[in-house]
Design a protein around this motif. Structure first.
Motif, short mmCIF file in Angstrom:
data_model
loop_
_atom_site.label_atom_id
_atom_site.label_comp_id
_atom_site.label_asym_id
_atom_site.label_seq_id
_atom_site.Cartn_x
_atom_site.Cartn_y
_atom_site.Cartn_z
N GLY A 288 0.80 -1.22 0.00
CA GLY A 288 0.00 0.00 0.00
C GLY A 288 0.83 1.26 0.00
N ILE A 289 2.13 1.14 -0.27
CA ILE A 289 3.02 2.27 -0.02
C ILE A 289 2.66 3.49 -0.87
N GLY A 291 -0.29 4.44 -1.92
CA GLY A 291 -1.46 5.08 -1.32
C GLY A 291 -1.09 5.88 -0.09
N VAL A 292 -0.23 5.31 0.75
CA VAL A 292 0.19 6.03 1.96
C VAL A 292 0.92 7.31 1.56
N LEU B 96 -6.72 7.65 2.72
CA LEU B 96 -5.74 6.90 1.93
C LEU B 96 -4.67 6.30 2.82
N ILE B 97 -4.21 7.11 3.78
CA ILE B 97 -3.15 6.62 4.66
C ILE B 97 -3.67 5.42 5.45
N THR B 99 -6.25 3.32 4.93
CA THR B 99 -6.51 2.13 4.11
C THR B 99 -5.21 1.42 3.75
N ASN B 100 -4.27 2.20 3.23
CA ASN B 100 -3.08 1.56 2.70
C ASN B 100 -2.12 1.11 3.79
N ALA B 101 -2.08 1.87 4.89
CA ALA B 101 -1.23 1.43 5.99
C ALA B 101 -1.79 0.13 6.56
N THR B 103 -3.42 -2.09 4.90
CA THR B 103 -3.05 -3.14 3.93
C THR B 103 -1.62 -3.59 4.18
N MET B 104 -0.73 -2.62 4.41
CA MET B 104 0.68 -2.94 4.61
C MET B 104 0.88 -3.76 5.87
#
Lengths: 594, 282
Positions: A288-289, A291-292, B96-97, B99-101, B103-104
C-alpha cells in the motif's frame, strides 16, 4: 495581461521550454523504466490540467473526473475490439463521447453548488464502474496488432510512446493557456471567487461552468485512451474509474497548485517519479506504499501550503518585491465617458416594478411594491433595517424571482431572467458588503464587467481601464483587492459595474463604512453618473446623505411602499418619520410644526 | 443492514452537522472498528456484539485526537468554501493513509469472525431472518436511541447542538466551540467504529471495506438532509431497503447502482435548501 504590451506570444516561451525539455528527455533516456516514468508524468500532468479547468479555474471541485478518463479508455478500446477502428480516430471519438457525457452530467449536477456538487460527482464513476462490470467488461485486453503496430498505437520504441504523450500534454497545455487568456478564463475565475458577483456582472455562471466542464472532459478522455495503450494494455474498471485515478489527479494538482497552468505540471513532475520509485523499491514488501505516500502528500500540502507549490513559490518571489505605494483617491472630475447616450425617449419609465411581492418563510419581505424609475434621475430608496431594500434589489436584478408582480425594463418583462441576462440588458449593481474577486487584480475585477460588451480581452481591458479612470482608481489597477481601503473597494465595485456599460445602476449602500471624506468622494462620483447617461437607484439608510444626493425618494417599511416624492417633501411626512424614528418622534415633530 | 447504515450515517451526519466537515475517512474508521472487534473476538473470544461496544471509548479518543492534531488547523476563519475543500482533501488524505497502511500492516487478506449465530436464522412466519443481522440491527437501533437521547436530553448534548447551529452565539454563551467540534468528531468516529463492529458479525473484514461504505454513508446523509441526525437515520434505513429491493429485481452487480441512482435522483429533485441559500445572503 490582456491589453498589455506583451501581446499574443506571452507565455508561449515557457510552454516551448517545457516541451523542449520533454523532447530532450525522450531522446536521452536509456532505460525503459525511465521512459515509463516520463510517460506517466505526462499522462497525469494532462489529467491534472484537465481537472484544473473545471476545478481550478472554475473552482467546482470534482471528485469524479476519472469518469471521463475511463470513458476515454473504454470507448477507444471497445471501438478497436468491435469495429476495428484505429485508436487514433477512436480517441477522438471517445473525447466526443466524454464531452457529451459532461453535458449530460453537468446539466443536472450544476444545479448543485459547492460541497453538494463535489459529493454528487463521486457517484458517476461508481455508476460507470458498476455498468462496466455488469456489461462483462471486467477485463478488456487490447488486441495485439502485429501487422500495423503504429496504426494501433502499439509502439515497440518507448520514445514513440513518450512523443505521443508529449503531444497530448502539449495540446492540453495550449488549450489551458487559451482558456486562461480568453474571456471564459476571466469569467471562470470570477465565478470561482464570487459566484453571485460574477452573475450580477453579466457572467452566465451556469453556461460558463458547462463550457468549462465540457472542455475539461476532452483532454481527460484522450489521456485515458493513451494511458490504456501505453501503460495498461488491459483495461479494467478499477484501473480507469477507480479511486487511484482521481487520487493521482488530485495529488498532482494540489501539490503543484490549482488554478494555474503550471501547478499540475510541477505536481506531476514531482510526485509521479517519487511514487513510481517507491513502488519499485518497496512495493513488493509494502503493497500500500503508494497510497500512503499520496495520502501523506495530501495531508501535508493542506497543512503546510494549501495553495500549492506554484503559488507558494510565486508568493515568495512577489514578497521580495516592494509593494506599490498606495495612491490617494481624489474625487476630482474624471475624464468624460467614452459614449454619452441620448436620454431615453420621453414618458416611458426606464425601469418599472409592478405589484412586486416576495415572502420568505414567515416573513413578507416585499408586499405589493410598485414604482417607476425615470431615465436620468437619481432615485433613493430608504427605509429602516429589514424594510426589504436589498430584497427589492435582488428582485430587480434577477437574483430572486418575485412571488407576484413583475419588473419591466424599457418595456420588456425581466422578472424571469437570470441576473447575468439582466446585466447584459444594461442594469448594473453593487453590493451592500463589497463583493470583490479577491484573487483578481483591480483591473481584472473591472474587466469581468467589461467582457459583457467586448469578448476580446484587449478591448475589455481598455473598457475596464476607462472605468477605473472615471472612478480615480487607475493608479491601483495592478493591486489586489485585499490591499485596498474601504473607499477604494467601493469605487472598484462601482468601476466594475460601470465597465458593463449600464444604463441603470443599483447601488446597495455605497456609503456604508466610509469616513466623512469618503462619503463626500463617493457622493461626487455618484452625482456625475446621470450626466454620463447612467440612471441611479441607490439604497441608503442614512437619510442625511441621501437627501442631498437623490432627486426623488422612495420609502419602504416592512416591505411596503410608505411614501415617495421629492426628498424635502418626503422627509416631512408623518408616516416616514414614524417608520424611521418611531411614534414618539412623530409626536414631537408634529409639536414643532408651525 | 439498514440499521447499521443508519448508525454509520448518524456518525457522519453528526460530524457534518456540528463541524460542517464532510469526513472522507469515516469509512476507514469503520474498517478499523471492524478489525479491533475482530482481534477482540480472536484473542479474548469476545462476542462481536459486545466488541462493538468495547471499541467505542478508544475510537472516541482517537477521533478527538485526530481532530486536535489535524482538523483544527483547517477549521475557522477564511472562505467557507475553500475551508470545506481543505477539510475534504485532508480527510481524503487521511483515508488513503489508513486504508493503505492497514493493507501494509495487516495484509489485504479478508478475514471473517465465526459466531454461532452467523449462519442461524429465526423463522418469522414465512420469512427467514439471519440471526447475526437481526442482533446487529437491534444493537444499531439501541445505539441510535442513545445518541438521540444524549443530544436532546443532556446539557452537553444541547451545548453540542448550540455549537452546531450558531457557533458564534454559542461562543458568547461560554460554550467552547472547538471542544464541541472535537466532541462531535469523537462521537462520530466512535459511532462508525461501533457500526463496523456490528457489521463484523457477518461481513468479511478487509482494508478496503471502508471505501464501499463511505459512499453509502454520503448517500444516506444526503438523502436525509446534510447534518440532520434523524434524517441520517432514516436515510440509512432507506439505503438498506433500496439495496434489498434492487437485489430482488436486478442482478447482484447492480445492487449499488440502484442506491447511487436514488442518490442522484434525490440531489436533483430536492436541491431546495441546498440551492438558493447562497443567493439569499446577497
Amino acid at each position: 495581461m490582456a491589453g498589455g504590451p506583451r501581446g499574443r506570444a506571452a507565455g508561449l516561451l515557457p510552454i516551448a521550454l517545457v516541451l523542449g525539455a520533454g523532447l530532450l528527455l525522450t531522446f536521452t533516456l536509456q532505460e525503459r523504466y525511465h521512459h515509463r516514468i516520463l510517460t506517466l508524468v505526462l499522462v497525469w500532468a494532462t489529467m491534472g490540467l484537465s481537472w484544473n479547468i473545471i476545478s481550478g479555474y472554475a473552482g467546482q471541485t470534482s471528485f469524479g473526473h476519472q469518469a471521463f478518463f475511463g470513458i476515454g479508455a473504454y470507448v477507444t478500446v471497445l471501438l478497436i475490439l468491435h469495429a476495428g477502428l484505429t485508436p487514433w480516430i477512436g480517441m477522438l471519438v471517445s473525447a466526443a463521447v466524454a464531452v457529451v457525457a459532461a453535458a449530460l452530467i453537468g446539466f443536472p449536477t450544476f444545479r448543485l453548488s459547492g460541497i453538494y456538487f463535489a459529493l454528487a460527482t463521486l457517484a458517476y464513476p461508481l455508476i460507470l464502474r458498476i455498468a462496466m462490470d455488469f456489461l462483462g467488461y471486467q477485463e478488456v485486453a487490447i488486441p495485439m496488432a502485429r501487422e500495423q503496430p503504429a496504426l494501433y498505437m502499439q509502439f515497440r520504441d518507448p520514445r514513440a510512446n513518450d512523443l505521443l504523450c508529449l503531444g497530448v500534454f502539449g495540446a492540453t497545455l495550449l488549450l489551458s493557456r487559451a482558456i486562461e487568456r480568453a474571456r471564459l478564463g476571466y469569467w471562470l475565475r470570477a465565478l470561482r471567487e464570487n459566484e453571485a458577483a460574477a452573475e450580477a456582472m453579466g457572467v452566465d455562471t451556469f453556461r460558463c461552468k458547462m463550457a468549462a466542464y465540457m472542455l475539461s472532459a476532452a483532454p481527460a478522455a484522450i489521456a485515458g485512451a493513451v494511458y490504456a495503450h501505453v501503460v495498461l494494455y488491459v483495461v479494467t474498471p478499477d484501473s480507469v474509474f477507480g479511486t487511484l485515478a482521481i487520487v493521482q489527479t488530485l495529488v498532482v494538482c494540489l501539490v503543484g497548485g490549482i488554478g494555474s497552468l503550471w501547478g499540475p505540471v510541477i505536481g506531476a513532475a514531482l510526485m509521479l517519479p517519487v511514487s513510481e520509485m517507491l513502488d519499485t523499491w518497496v512495493g513488493d514488501r509494502f503493497p500500500g506504499i503508494q497510497g500512503v505516500m499520496y495520502g501523506a502528500a495530501l495531508v501535508a500540502i493542506i497543512l503546510v501550503a494549501p495553495e500549492g507549490l506554484y503559488w507558494r513559490l510565486r508568493g515568495l518571489r512577489r514578497g521580495a518585491r516592494p509593494a506599490a505605494p498606495p495612491v490617494a483617491v481624489v474625487a476630482g472630475p474624471g475624464p468624460a465617458p467614452a459614449v454619452s447616450r441620448a436620454p431615453d425617449g420621453g414618458g416611458e419609465p426606464l425601469l418599472e416594478a409592478r405589484g412586486v411581492s416576495k415572502a420568505f418563510i414567515g416573513l413578507q419581505a416585499l408586499d405589493d411594491v410598485s414604482f417607476a424609475v425615470r431615465a436620468g434621475e437619481i432615485l433613493g430608496i430608504i427605509g429602516p433595517n429589514g424594510a426589504g431594500k436589498t430584497t427589492l434589489f435582488n428582485v430587480l436584478n434577477g437574483f430572486l424571482p418575485p412571488d407576484r408582480g413583475e419588473v419591466r425594463y424599457r418595456g420588456e418583462r425581466i422578472s424571469e431572467l437570470r441576473p447575468s441576462a439582466v446585466c447584459r440588458r444594461g442594469i448594473g449593481r453593487t453590493f451592500q458588503v463589497v463583493r470583490s474577486f479577491p484573487r483578481l487584480t483591480v483591473l481584472e475585477n473591472a474587466m469581468v464587467g467589461g467582457f459583457v460588451r467586448d469578448a476580446e480581452p484587449a478591448a475589455a481591458g481598455a473598457r475596464a481601464l476607462a472605468a477605473l479612470e472615471r472612478t480615480g482608481l487607475a493608479a491601483r489597477a495592478g493591486a489586489l483587492p485585499g490591499s485596498l481601503t474601504t473607499l477604494e473597494l467601493r469605487l472598484m465595485e462601482l468601476a466594475r459595474c460601470l465597465a458593463t456599460d449600464p444604463r441603470l445602476v443599483l447601488l446597495d449602500e455605497p456609503l456604508a463604512g466610509l469616513s466623512a471624506e469618503g462619503v463626500e468622494a463617493m457622493i461626487a462620483h455618484i452625482r456625475r453618473l446621470p450626466a454620463a447617461g447612467v440612471t441611479v437607484v441607490i439604497i441608503e439608510h442614512t437619510m442625511h446623505a441621501l437627501v442631498r444626493l437623490a432627486d426623488r425618494l422612495l420609502v419602504l417599511d416592512h416591505g411596503r411602499r410608505v411614501a415617495d416624492g421629492l426628498p424635502a417633501e418626503v422627509t416631512q411626512r408623518p408616516e416616514v418619520i414614524e417608520a424611521y424614528l418611531g411614534t414618539r418622534w412623530l409626536r414631537r415633530a408634529e409639536h414643532h410644526r408651525p | 443492514m439498514g440499521g447499521i447504515y443508519a448508525v454509520m450515517s448518524i456518525g457522519l451526519a453528526l460530524i457534518f452537522g456540528v463541524m460542517r466537515v464532510v469526513n472522507f475517512a469515516q469509512g476507514d474508521f469503520m474498517m478499523l472498528g471492524m478489525y479491533l472487534t475482530y482481534y477482540l473476538a480472536v484473542a479474548y473470544r469476545l462476542d462481536p456484539l459486545l466488541g462493538a461496544l468495547v471499541v467505542v471509548p478508544p475510537f472516541f479518543v482517537l477521533g478527538v485526537l485526530v481532530h486536535r492534531a489535524l482538523l483544527v488547523r483547517v477549521t475557522g476563519g477564511g472562505d467557507p468554501q475553500r475551508q470545506m475543500d481543505a477539510q475534504l482533501i485532508l480527510t481524503l488524505g487521511l483515508s488513503l493513509i489508513i486504508t493503505n497502511a492497514t493493507t501494509m500492516v495487516l495484509s489485504p487478506m479478508p478475514r471473517q469472525i465465526r459466531t454461532g449465530y452467523a449462519t442461524e436464522a429465526f423463522g418469522l412466519g414465512p420469512l427467514l431472518v439471519n440471526q447475526a443481522r437481526a442482533y446487529a440491527f437491534v444493537m444499531a437501533v439501541l445505539l441510535a436511541v442513545v445518541v438521540f437521547v444524549f443530544l436532546t436530553r443532556t446539557d452537553l448534548g444541547k451545548a453540542l447542538r448550540a455549537a452546531a447551529d450558531e457557533p458564534e452565539a454559542a461562543g458568547y454563551q461560554g460554550i467552547d466551540v472547538r471542544a464541541m467540534h472535537g466532541l462531535a468528531f469523537g462521537i462520530g468516529v466512535a459511532l462508525v467504529a461501533a457500526a463496523g463492529g456490528l457489521l463484523a458479525t457477518y461481513h468479511p473484514i478487509e482494508p478496503t471495506v471502508g471505501v464501499n461504505f463511505i459512499v453509502l454513508m454520503f448517500v444516506a446523509v444526503v438523502l436525509g438532509g446534510l447534518g440532520s441526525i434523524p434524517g441520517a437515520f432514516v436515510g440509512g434505513l432507506v439505503i438498506g431497503l433500496v439495496q434489498a429491493v434492487t437485489l430482488l429485481v436486478l442482478p447482484l452487480q447492480l445492487q449499488n447502482a440502484g442506491v447511487f441512482i436514488a442518490f442522484l435522483a434525490v440531489l436533483y429533485l430536492r436541491p431546495q435548501g441546498l440551492f438558493g441559500r447562497r443567493l439569499r445572503t446577497v
